[in-house]
Enzyme design. Structure first.
Site, PDB file in Angstrom:
ATOM      1  N   SER A 142       0.870  -1.173   0.000  1.00  0.00           N
ATOM      2  CA  SER A 142       0.000   0.000   0.000  1.00  0.00           C
ATOM      3  C   SER A 142       0.906   1.222   0.000  1.00  0.00           C
ATOM      4  O   SER A 142       2.083   1.136   0.367  1.00  0.00           O
ATOM      5  CB  SER A 142      -0.866   0.008   1.266  1.00  0.00           C
ATOM      6  OG  SER A 142      -1.499   1.261   1.457  1.00  0.00           O
ATOM      7  N   TYR A 155      -1.890   0.442  10.945  1.00  0.00           N
ATOM      8  CA  TYR A 155      -1.853  -0.080   9.580  1.00  0.00           C
ATOM      9  C   TYR A 155      -0.558   0.300   8.866  1.00  0.00           C
ATOM     10  O   TYR A 155       0.064  -0.541   8.209  1.00  0.00           O
ATOM     11  CB  TYR A 155      -3.059   0.453   8.796  1.00  0.00           C
ATOM     12  CG  TYR A 155      -3.148  -0.078   7.387  1.00  0.00           C
ATOM     13  CD1 TYR A 155      -3.283  -1.442   7.139  1.00  0.00           C
ATOM     14  CD2 TYR A 155      -3.101   0.787   6.290  1.00  0.00           C
ATOM     15  CE1 TYR A 155      -3.366  -1.934   5.843  1.00  0.00           C
ATOM     16  CE2 TYR A 155      -3.199   0.311   4.997  1.00  0.00           C
ATOM     17  CZ  TYR A 155      -3.328  -1.053   4.784  1.00  0.00           C
ATOM     18  OH  TYR A 155      -3.407  -1.532   3.492  1.00  0.00           O
TER      19      TYR A 155
END
Length: 255
Positions: A142, A155
């Protein structure tokens, strides 16, 4: 387990691609993309009813897989002696809390799924990837593996760790017949936000309201392109974002 190879063709006669987290979103779209390119796709996910249906649709093989469970990983890879492509897609986020009020259970889940899950399945399939003579490992990280943003420490920490795991393996496998590509997407409209917000559909939908995010198919097409390159070409790291997003912190809504 579901298995549907093409008539007159056994699974072992075709190039094998393994996709984790294949029950929906980027994983499911990638499975369809690779199947369209001639791969026999082995789909792994916890929701077996979804991967069984998808396996039947694309002529692949569905196997239950929980990347957080060592025994599940061992059962999943059994019999996979040669694998040409591994797509590390299983992962996700939980919560959007600042460090001051961080939920440690959410952090543990994110590390187990994104980092240790990627480690387990990659470690288990490395011999099969090397044995193929032309292996490819694609890890879906990501832009959170490259940036930090407010309230996202759980995250972003997990994705940074997953990215470093993948990048370290690039050094360790130098000279082996295995290529490695990290794909770092920005905003992609899948079940990602729904999981992050514990099933709160209204909150999840609000993330993408007013802008046009990437789709799972957009990412899958990039995976397909990577998998179609000749053995001497390694697309090391690919960052893709929607036009409406400049970074993890800035998009047309945040300014």
């Amino acid at each position: 387990m579901s298995s549907s190879p093409e008539p007159g063709t056994t699974v072992t006669e075709r190039r094998i691609a393994v996709v984790t987290g294949a029950s929906s979103g980027i994983g499911a779209a990638t499975a369809r993309q690779l199947a369209s390119q001639g791969y026999h796709v082995v789909l792994g996910a916890r929701r077996t009813e979804l991967i069984d249906d998808l396996a039947a649709e694309i002529g692949g093989t569905g196997r239950r897989l929980d990347v957080t469970d060592e025994a599940s990983v061992a059962e999943f890879v059994a019999g996979l002696d040669t694998v040409h492509v591994l797509i590390n897609n299983a992962g996700g986020a939980k919560g959007l809390d600042p460090v001051a009020t961080a939920d440690l259970d959410d952090w543990r889940w994110m590390y187990e799924t994104n980092v240790l899950g990627t480690l387990r399945i990659t470690k288990a399939l490395l011999p099969a990837l090397i044995a193929s003579g032309d292996g490819l490992i694609v890890t879906i990280t990501s832009i959170a593996a490259l940036e930090a943003y407010d309230n996202g420490a759980g995250y972003t920490s997990a994705k940074h760790a997953q990215g470093v795991l993948h990048r370290t393996l690039r050094y360790e496998l130098l000279g082996k017949p295995v290529r490695l590509t990290e794909i770092a997407p920005g905003m992609v409209e899948t079940e990602f936000s729904l999981v992050r917000f514990g099933g709160d559909r209204e909150r999840a939908d609000a993330v993408y309201e007013g802008l046009t995010p990437l789709t799972a198919e957009d990412v899958a097409e990039v995976v397909g392109f990577v998998a179609s390159r000749p053995p001497h070409v390694d697309l090391d790291q690919i960052i893709l974002k929607p036009r409406d997003q400049a970074s993890a912190r800035r998009n047309i809504k945040t300014g």
